[in-house]
Design a protein around this motif. Structure first.
Motif, PDB file in Angstrom:
ATOM      1  N   ASN A  82    -102.411 -73.116  -2.658  1.00  9.97           N
ATOM      2  CA  ASN A  82    -101.886 -73.672  -1.418  1.00  9.97           C
ATOM      3  C   ASN A  82    -101.329 -72.525  -0.584  1.00  9.97           C
ATOM      4  O   ASN A  82    -100.393 -71.832  -1.014  1.00  9.97           O
ATOM      5  CB  ASN A  82    -100.769 -74.691  -1.708  1.00  9.97           C
ATOM      6  CG  ASN A  82    -101.305 -76.097  -1.878  1.00  9.97           C
ATOM      7  OD1 ASN A  82    -102.355 -76.444  -1.332  1.00  9.97           O
ATOM      8  ND2 ASN A  82    -100.587 -76.916  -2.631  1.00  9.97           N
ATOM      9  N   CYS A 138     -96.475 -78.256  -8.545  1.00 15.17           N
ATOM     10  CA  CYS A 138     -96.645 -78.578  -7.119  1.00 15.17           C
ATOM     11  C   CYS A 138     -96.211 -80.018  -6.874  1.00 15.17           C
ATOM     12  O   CYS A 138     -96.429 -80.898  -7.718  1.00 15.17           O
ATOM     13  CB  CYS A 138     -98.101 -78.386  -6.696  1.00 15.17           C
ATOM     14  SG  CYS A 138     -98.417 -78.829  -4.966  1.00 15.17           S
ATOM     15  N   VAL A 139     -95.653 -80.261  -5.710  1.00 13.34           N
ATOM     16  CA  VAL A 139     -95.197 -81.603  -5.325  1.00 13.34           C
ATOM     17  C   VAL A 139     -96.367 -82.591  -5.299  1.00 13.34           C
ATOM     18  O   VAL A 139     -96.181 -83.798  -5.406  1.00 13.34           O
ATOM     19  CB  VAL A 139     -94.465 -81.534  -3.948  1.00 13.34           C
ATOM     20  CG1 VAL A 139     -95.452 -81.317  -2.802  1.00 13.34           C
ATOM     21  CG2 VAL A 139     -93.593 -82.755  -3.701  1.00 13.34           C
ATOM     22  N   GLY A 234     -93.362 -76.418  -5.968  1.00 17.90           N
ATOM     23  CA  GLY A 234     -94.008 -75.159  -5.592  1.00 17.90           C
ATOM     24  C   GLY A 234     -93.839 -74.765  -4.130  1.00 17.90           C
ATOM     25  O   GLY A 234     -93.828 -73.577  -3.808  1.00 17.90           O
ATOM     26  N   PHE A 235     -93.676 -75.746  -3.234  1.00 21.08           N
ATOM     27  CA  PHE A 235     -93.605 -75.374  -1.809  1.00 21.08           C
ATOM     28  C   PHE A 235     -92.366 -74.564  -1.472  1.00 21.08           C
ATOM     29  O   PHE A 235     -92.322 -73.905  -0.431  1.00 21.08           O
ATOM     30  CB  PHE A 235     -93.761 -76.611  -0.899  1.00 21.08           C
ATOM     31  CG  PHE A 235     -92.632 -77.612  -0.917  1.00 21.08           C
ATOM     32  CD1 PHE A 235     -91.515 -77.424  -0.131  1.00 21.08           C
ATOM     33  CD2 PHE A 235     -92.730 -78.765  -1.696  1.00 21.08           C
ATOM     34  CE1 PHE A 235     -90.486 -78.379  -0.120  1.00 21.08           C
ATOM     35  CE2 PHE A 235     -91.717 -79.716  -1.696  1.00 21.08           C
ATOM     36  CZ  PHE A 235     -90.583 -79.524  -0.906  1.00 21.08           C
TER      37      PHE A 235
HETATM   38 MO    MO Z   1     -97.302 -77.311  -3.589  1.00 23.10          MO
END
Ligand code: MO
Ligand code: MTE
Length: 317
Positions: A82, A138-139, A234-235
């Motif tokens: 991403n 990750c979301v 993760g963001f």
């Molecule tokens: Mo993510």
């Protein structure tokens, strides 16, 4: 985007070759790595045996995280990404970022500090680089296990001496729509911004990463410097950082700006707090079949839960 074959769970062979590994890391860094092996979880890493024969490609040497989970393959870590500045297609990011120039690079650290300073990336590489094997969740509901190289952000913050009025740390990615074609899209308020509370940033698990699998970061993973906060979605782990500011007010991240009802400031991994559009109770580990239970704080609860004592984690999502 669901095309990572389960056969790709083998770490890259070159990483397993002790000689090339040492060449990349340098003796000092390797010393630090060996020291880290003796410390407690989750800093656990390689299990070096001086008499190890050169491993065969495909052999894992038992490289696992402290929960016993194998590393995600180098292939998957570097081709399933991403990084919206390049593409919203995870499998296109590595190709589209291939020529991204990460040298020369400097990082300006300022705001509420005694000693504001611009660091060349070379200055930051002089800070002792440690290896940290972390899960990344990750979301969106997938996860990996990645052997990062880097150093605790605390070490950088101590160099600039935060003032007592500083309460948060604000991070910014490079803004350059020539180099990062995704920034020409008006969907987001570029540049990518993220933030941490100062005490979160000072936590030993929060690192600035310069490499993975014993090698320098590739552009798709956020070269030459990115944040890694393993207990958060993760963001939060913002890539290709050019600016770090100590501030008094809670920063507004790109994702809070884009969808405040879906992405909060804290973004701690929490299986009990669903995303408005999906459950966060389980996740797909890249390279595995089926789904796993998602762990509170991504499995780092014993290290980090004291940061949130008395906080309503549902309200502060
Ligand atoms: Mo993510
Ligand atoms: N600047 C920037 N940082 C970013 C992103 C992004 O789009 N831009 N994506 C985030 C998300 S959603 C995740 S899951 C991780 C992915 O990191 P990786 O590709 O190195 O695995 O980076 C984070 N950092």
């Amino acid at each position: 985007m669901e095309k990572i074959p389960s056969s790709e769970i083998t770490p890259e062979a070159v990483y397993l070759n002790r000689r090339s590994f040492m060449k990349v890391m340098g003796a000092a860094a390797l010393g630090a790595l060996l020291a880290a092996c003796q410390s407690k979880s989750p800093l656990k890493t390689l299990d070096p045996q001086p008499s190890d024969p050169t491993p065969q490609p495909g052999e894992t040497l038992g490289l696992k995280d402290e929960l016993g989970d194998p590393l995600t393959s180098f292939e998957a870590v570097t081709t399933y990404n991403n990084f919206y500045e390049f593409s919203m297609d995870k499998e296109a990011v590595s190709r589209l970022s291939k020529d991204f120039q990460t040298s020369p690079w400097s990082v300006t650290v300022g705001g509420l500090v005694n000693k504001p300073r611009t660091f060349a990336i070379e200055d930051l590489l002089k800070i002792e680089q440690e290896e940290r094997i972390y899960r990344m969740r990750c979301v969106e509901g997938w996860s990996m296990v990645i052997p990062w190289l880097g150093f605790p952000i605390r070490k950088l913050l101590e160099l600039v001496e935060p003032l007592s009025s500083a309460r948060y740390v604000r991070f910014e990615t490079l803004l350059d729509e020539q180099a990062m074609p995704g920034q020409r899209s008006g969907w987001f308020a570029w540049p990518y911004v993220e933030g941490l509370r100062l005490d979160e940033a000072m936590h030993d698990l929060a690192i600035l990463s310069t490499g993975l699998y014993g090698k320098q970061l590739l552009p798709q993973n956020g070269a030459p410097l990115r944040l890694v906060v393993p207990w958060k979605y993760g963001f939060k782990s913002i890539k290709s950082i050019v600016k770090i500011d100590l501030v008094e007010e809670m920063p507004t991240s790109l994702w809070m700006e884009a969808a405040p009802n879906e992405y909060g400031f804290y973004a701690n991994v929490n299986p009990q707090v669903p995303h408005p559009r999906w459950s966060q109770a389980t996740e797909r580990r890249i390279g595995e079949l089926g789904r796993r239970e998602t762990l509170m704080f991504n499995g780092y609860a014993s290290e980090v839960e004291s940061l949130y004592t008395g906080m309503d984690l549902q309200a502060n999502f």
